[in-house]
Enzyme design. Structure first.
Site, PDB file in Angstrom:
ATOM      1  N   ASP A 148       0.937  -1.328  -0.039  1.00  0.00           N
ATOM      2  CA  ASP A 148       0.116   0.057   0.057  1.00  0.00           C
ATOM      3  C   ASP A 148       0.909   1.317  -0.130  1.00  0.00           C
ATOM      4  OD1 ASP A 148      -2.466   1.463  -0.014  1.00  0.00           O
ATOM      5  OD2 ASP A 148      -3.231   0.237   1.495  1.00  0.00           O
ATOM      6  N   ASP A 203     -10.085   3.658  -4.027  1.00  0.00           N
ATOM      7  CA  ASP A 203     -10.676   2.503  -3.368  1.00  0.00           C
ATOM      8  C   ASP A 203     -12.249   2.546  -4.128  1.00  0.00           C
ATOM      9  OD1 ASP A 203      -8.407   2.131  -1.859  1.00  0.00           O
ATOM     10  OD2 ASP A 203      -9.468   2.171  -0.156  1.00  0.00           O
TER      11      ASP A 203
HETATM   12  C1  GLA Z   1      -5.929   1.358   1.275  1.00  0.00           C
HETATM   13  C2  GLA Z   1      -6.213   0.306   0.073  1.00  0.00           C
HETATM   14  C3  GLA Z   1      -7.098  -0.590   0.666  1.00  0.00           C
HETATM   15  C4  GLA Z   1      -6.940  -1.294   1.831  1.00  0.00           C
HETATM   16  C5  GLA Z   1      -6.483  -0.310   2.903  1.00  0.00           C
HETATM   17  C6  GLA Z   1      -6.105  -1.037   4.254  1.00  0.00           C
HETATM   18  O1  GLA Z   1      -7.234   2.209   1.493  1.00  0.00           O
HETATM   19  O2  GLA Z   1      -6.369   1.108  -1.009  1.00  0.00           O
HETATM   20  O3  GLA Z   1      -7.397  -1.476  -0.521  1.00  0.00           O
HETATM   21  O4  GLA Z   1      -5.907  -2.137   1.614  1.00  0.00           O
HETATM   22  O5  GLA Z   1      -5.576   0.651   2.663  1.00  0.00           O
HETATM   23  O6  GLA Z   1      -5.943  -0.140   5.277  1.00  0.00           O
END
Ligand code: GLA
Length: 401
Positions: A148, A203
């Site tokens: 991430d 997301d």
């Molecule tokens: C980010 C990523 C998500 C998930 C969260 C975890 O938002 O894009 O897919 O992995 O972090 O905290």
């Protein structure tokens, strides 16, 4: 002479390893990830239940094989040697035991961390510990790392992701490397050598076309995500994929919307990483997620990402060239009412300007298969006429007669 031989051996073993890592994802990875439903509430019991559902409900047979623990699997602090520690309450038997269990069922184990000092959930990040962490994952038998981009200050994404990629390679354990910096630095232009998939957008959120606002960022509905990047198709292909985020099938949208979502992800050659509670999924959800016709489109060996051919009167038409000069075409009704579709293959020639493929129905007759109904309908000699319910799809496969 000895020196030359040892250099040659080193070069050839690296190139064999490079070929192997390419082969890790010749088609888009398929699996499950804990985040969309469970956020940081992960546990050993949850993962074991998911493994059991994979076997019981035919998910494994349909091709899903990676089980990925997202954020929240760690204790809040590293140990005295700086090693990552799985949360002992959530994972009392430790991750090696869990990984052995997953492997014993013929499945693969994935894990999450972050290029920053802390993960997005505030757990220890890998910055400055890349090689140490990669070795730890290898010792647990990890097969997949999602990486991430929170708390990264102003570090350079190419450098940060390359460091972790090199750290994985140094372990000599094949691991899929999934980059998750939301498409900010256009990874489809540079990440092909670094990992096998990269997030192309922010997301996802389980709605058809909404924007879900958080304090300083937004999550996006499926149509927003599908239409967000029209310019990254060249970056995708066997071994390296654009990732429009994990699936929200079974997470609260209507079954029509779930169908549209799954069909579109298959059109985009997206990694199919389920994000629902597969232990409790309905029959309808499982049957969509295991639809062989749709999965065959997603996993097509040509590996070409589909594109939006047109968007008129709330009807989007997406097309994707497949191996053997076949095509997948998907009609999506984005309006809130049922809509009539009339598509004349004789007068509308679908052309892929990037990869130079086209559907020329004047020269060729294609038979048409409705992939959701699993039946053949007419051919491209006649116009396709039907009604598509609101937020639903007709997805077809064309093959020359
Ligand atoms: C980010 C990523 C998500 C998930 C969260 C975890 O938002 O894009 O897919 O992995 O972090 O905290």
């Amino acid at each position: 002479m000895k020196l030359i031989i040892s250099v040659l051996i080193t070069i050839s073993s690296f190139s064999i390893f490079a070929q192997n890592t390419e082969k890790l994802a010749l088609t888009p990875p398929m699996g499950w990830n804990s985040w969309n439903t469970f956020q940081t509430n992960v546990s050993e019991d949850l993962v074991k239940g998911v493994v059991d559902a994979f076997i019981r409900d035919g998910l494994k047979d349909a091709g899903y094989n990676y089980i990925v623990l997202d954020d929240g699997w760690m204790a809040m602090e590293r140990d005295a040697q700086g090693n990552l520690v799985p949360d002992p309450k959530k994972f009392p038997s430790g991750l090696k035991t869990l990984s052995d269990y997953i492997h014993s069922k013929g499945l693969k184990f994935g894990i999450y961390n972050c290029a920053g000092n802390k993960t997005c959930g505030g757990y220890p990040g890998s910055r400055g510990h890349e090689y140490q962490d990669a070795l730890m994952y290898a010792s647990w038998g990890v097969d997949y790392l999602k990486y991430d981009w929170c708390n990264t200050d102003k570090i350079n994404p190419i450098g940060a992701y390359t460091t972790m990629s090199e750290a994985i390679k140094a372990t000599k354990r094949p691991m899929i490397f999934s980059l998750c910096e939301w498409g900010n630095s256009e990874p489809w232009k540079w990440a092909k050598e670094v990992g096998q998939l990269w997030r192309s957008t922010g997301d996802i959120y389980p709605c058809f076309d909404c924007e879900f606002k958080h304090d300083n960022w937004s999550a996006w509905g499926i149509m927003k995500i599908a239409n967000m990047r029209q310019d990254n198709r060249r970056g995708a292909g066997p071994g390296h994929w654009n990732d429009p985020d994990m699936l929200e099938v079974g997470n609260g949208m209507s079954i029509s919307e779930d169908r549209a979502h799954f069909a579109l992800w298959c059109m985009m050659a997206a990694p199919l990483i389920m994000g629902n509670d597969v232990r409790k999924a309905s029959k309808e959800t499982i049957s969509l997620l295991t639809n062989k016709n749709l999965i065959a489109v997603d996993q097509d060996s040509l590996g070409m990402q589909g594109f939006r051919y047109s968007c008129k009167d709330s009807m989007e038409i997406w097309a994707r060239p497949l191996a053997n000069f076949e095509w997948a075409v998907c009609f999506i009704n984005t309006s809130s009412k049922a809509q009539k579709l009339s598509f004349n293959w004789q007068t509308e020639e679908i052309i892929d300007n990037v990869f130079k493929y086209n559907i020329n129905a004047k020269i060729n007759t294609y038979k048409i298969k409705d992939l959701l109904k699993n039946t053949f309908i007419l051919s491209t000699d006649k116009p396709l006429e039907t009604t598509i319910p609101s937020h639903d799809v007709l997805i077809v496969r064309l093959s020359k007669k």
